[in-house]
Design an enzyme around this catalytic site. Structure first.
Site, PDB file in Angstrom:
ATOM      1  N   GLU A 193     -13.349 -11.867  -8.270  1.00  6.83           N
ATOM      2  CA  GLU A 193     -13.375 -10.446  -7.944  1.00  6.83           C
ATOM      3  C   GLU A 193     -12.891  -9.628  -9.142  1.00  6.83           C
ATOM      4  O   GLU A 193     -11.849  -9.923  -9.723  1.00  6.83           O
ATOM      5  CB  GLU A 193     -12.482 -10.163  -6.732  1.00  6.83           C
ATOM      6  CG  GLU A 193     -12.535  -8.721  -6.281  1.00  6.83           C
ATOM      7  CD  GLU A 193     -11.687  -8.466  -5.039  1.00  6.83           C
ATOM      8  OE1 GLU A 193     -12.156  -7.746  -4.147  1.00  6.83           O
ATOM      9  OE2 GLU A 193     -10.557  -8.997  -4.983  1.00  6.83           O
TER      10      GLU A 193
ATOM     11  N   CYS B 266     -12.907  -3.519  -1.794  1.00  2.00           N
ATOM     12  CA  CYS B 266     -12.946  -4.962  -1.522  1.00  2.00           C
ATOM     13  C   CYS B 266     -14.353  -5.448  -1.199  1.00  2.00           C
ATOM     14  O   CYS B 266     -14.696  -6.598  -1.467  1.00  2.00           O
ATOM     15  CB  CYS B 266     -11.987  -5.317  -0.399  1.00  2.00           C
ATOM     16  SG  CYS B 266     -12.247  -4.377   1.125  1.00  2.00           S
TER      17      CYS B 266
ATOM     18  N   GLU C  86      -6.867  -9.316   5.214  1.00  2.98           N
ATOM     19  CA  GLU C  86      -8.137  -8.781   4.729  1.00  2.98           C
ATOM     20  C   GLU C  86      -8.054  -8.834   3.214  1.00  2.98           C
ATOM     21  O   GLU C  86      -7.319  -8.065   2.593  1.00  2.98           O
ATOM     22  CB  GLU C  86      -8.347  -7.356   5.254  1.00  2.98           C
ATOM     23  CG  GLU C  86      -9.764  -6.856   5.088  1.00  2.98           C
ATOM     24  CD  GLU C  86      -9.942  -6.036   3.829  1.00  2.98           C
ATOM     25  OE1 GLU C  86     -10.488  -6.604   2.850  1.00  2.98           O
ATOM     26  OE2 GLU C  86      -9.542  -4.878   3.812  1.00  2.98           O
TER      27      GLU C  86
ATOM     28  N   LYS D 278       5.026  -1.460   3.972  1.00  4.87           N
ATOM     29  CA  LYS D 278       5.294  -1.556   2.536  1.00  4.87           C
ATOM     30  C   LYS D 278       4.011  -1.150   1.800  1.00  4.87           C
ATOM     31  O   LYS D 278       3.077  -1.931   1.678  1.00  4.87           O
ATOM     32  CB  LYS D 278       5.707  -2.982   2.163  1.00  4.87           C
ATOM     33  CG  LYS D 278       6.157  -3.120   0.689  1.00  4.87           C
ATOM     34  CD  LYS D 278       5.034  -3.610  -0.171  1.00  4.87           C
ATOM     35  CE  LYS D 278       5.485  -3.741  -1.629  1.00  4.87           C
ATOM     36  NZ  LYS D 278       4.506  -3.176  -2.571  1.00  4.87           N
TER      37      LYS D 278
END
Length: 501
Positions: free
Chosen positions: A399, A302, A268, A193
């Site tokens: 973040e 990331c 992750e 996906k």
């Protein structure tokens, strides 16, 4: 900044369909999702909007393929040959794939072509080689009860089964291959996906998978929104493992949803990585290195070095150097000559970054450079450097996933451990110094999955990658991928020596 571009040739676009059981099929709902170029804000394609019914069909076909005699008996070398053929096809179409990636995601064409595509081809070839090297171990036993027999045991690695691969929008093609390649190499089948923001190169990859001769159902692609496609995948009883890359919040939801069926997961997730510049660092390397640790891919990485810690004697020099570097980075459309930074991926992401930066400013943060949207068309945001940011400010704690770095003065090296680890995340970090003793000692003190020394964001499929704390569970890449996509099975036997007497 010029955002004009040649219209994308429709003949190169992948179908607005789903790849299920080796065939391209319409979504059950018949609905589609517009694909928007983030540099122009124009819709130039559509993808299928899958739902739970589509997911069910795809998972059942993946399960059917996994249980088939043909798949179970396929030699590991032949699974590797599938991946190698796919690597050759990706290599043949590298220019077209990079073009499609840049239109869909917005990143500069040079980055798509020479970083994303290079990684994708390397990853396919790396795992093609691993397919025939999966091995267990022989064990000599010491049984609790001595019954006169002799015991021997061995382990073998067995594929987990059907994998649900859910990928983000920042490195679409590379992330798709990061899930597909190890799954196939180690004998699993997969339903992928991709992010609804950037699905086009994954769909084109599906066409190449067909051309490479993958068995029907080995790789399935269902596009659509996280709910219902992602949630249905995680909940499906025939899915044995979820491999997810994305936000920490979504990862938490996946972990919770996977628990009732004890699905295996690798997550992750997000990061708030520290970049540390010590006074003895080579400033000709450290300043541009620290800058690109955060500004590369417009901060949509990331492991982006979004928290900068600089030793006091060189703080002003480093801050000024990074600000100057940022101010001179060319921003624009992916196909402009010499462009370094593209737009953020979406209007939603632009709004998020803008709000977080403004919140920091309202709380007293000083803008050294940047701090605002640039241009009137496209989701472009200036490379931004803030200082004097409150420790509890949202822009410091969460973040950002944008080109925004917060500079902090480090008065003593002894303060570094507490400062670097003052976050719920633990994905990456970098240390810039000429003193290798300091480098290795400090690397051991920073709580993160990867610590780079005199570099940042260097990834290789041979090096395990993942995070600690809220940055995830498990590792991908390297030998750790074997553990991520297989499970050990122990076989124990009793030998009776009396039969030889």
């Amino acid at each position: 900044m010029n955002t004009a571009a040649t219209p994308f040739p429709d003949t190169t676009l992948p179908p607005a369909r789903l790849l299920i059981g080796g065939e391209w099929v319409e979504a059950a709902s018949g609905r589609t999702i517009p694909v928007i170029n983030p540099a122009t804000e124009q819709t130039f394609a559509h993808i299928a909007a899958g739902n739970a019914e589509d997911v069910d069909r795809a998972v059942k076909d993946a399960h059917r393929c996994f249980e088939s005699a043909a798949w179970q008996k396929m030699r590991p070398l032949d699974r590797g040959r599938l991946l190698e053929r796919l690597a050759l096809l990706v290599e043949e179409e590298a220019d077209a794939l990079a073009t499609l990636e840049s239109w869909d995601n917005g990143k500069p064409y040079a980055v798509s072509r020479h970083i994303d595509l290079a990684f994708s081809m390397d990853a396919l070839r790396y795992y093609a080689g691993w397919s025939s090297k999966m091995a267990g171990e022989y064990i000599t036993l010491s049984p609790f009860i001595n019954d006169g027999g002799t015991y021997r045991a061995y382990t073998e690695r067995r594929p987990v089964g059907v994998v649900a691969g859910i990928t983000p929008w920042n490195f679409p093609l590379g992330q798709a291959i990061q899930k597909i390649a190890p799954a196939i190499a180690f004998g699993c089948t997969i339903v992928l996906k991709p992010s609804e923001e950037t699905s086009l190169t994954t769909l084109r990859l599906g066409e190449l998978i067909q051309k490479a001769g993958f068995p029907p159902g080995a790789v399935n692609i269902v596009t659509g929104y996280g709910d219902p496609v992602g949630t249905s995948l995680v909940d499906h009883p025939l899915v044995r493992k979820v491999a997810f890359t994305g936000s920490t919040l979504t990862g938490q939801r996946i972990l919770q949803a996977a628990a009732p069926q004890m699905k295996r997961v690798t997550l992750e997730l997000g990061g708030k990585s520290p970049t540390v510049v010590l006074a003895d660092a080579d400033m000709d390397q450290a300043i541009p290195g620290a800058a690109m640790a955060i500004f590369a891919n417009s901060g949509q990485v990331c492991t982006a070095g979004s928290r900068l810690y600089v030793e006091a004697p060189v703080y002003d020099r480093v801050v000024e150097g990074i600000a100057e570097f940022a101010a001179n980075l060319p921003i624009g459309h992916a196909f402009e000559q010499n462009v370094a930074l593209g737009p953020l991926v979406s209007a939603r992401q632009l709004e998020k970054v803008s709000e977080m930066v403004q919140g920091g400013i309202d709380g007293g943060a000083e803008v050294v450079t940047g701090g605002r949207r640039t241009g009137t068309q496209g989701y472009f945001y200036e490379p931004t450097l803030l200082q004097n940011v409150a420790r509890d400010a949202k822009v410091m704690r969460e973040e950002i996933f944008g080109p925004v770095v917060i500079a902090n003065r480090l008065d003593a090296i002894s303060d570094l451990k507490a400062a670097a680890n003052d976050t719920e995340y633990g994905l990456g970090a970098s240390i810039w110094t000429r003193d290798l003793n300091k480098a290795h000692v400090l690397a051991g003190q920073i709580d993160s999955g990867t610590v780079w020394i005199n570099t940042h964001n260097v990834l290789d499929t041979a090096m395990p990658f993942g995070g600690v704390k809220m940055s995830g569970i498990g590792r991908e890449f390297g030998t750790e991928a074997i553990n991520a996509f297989t499970e050990p099975k122990a076989v124990c036997m009793r030998l009776d020596p009396t039969g030889l007497e």
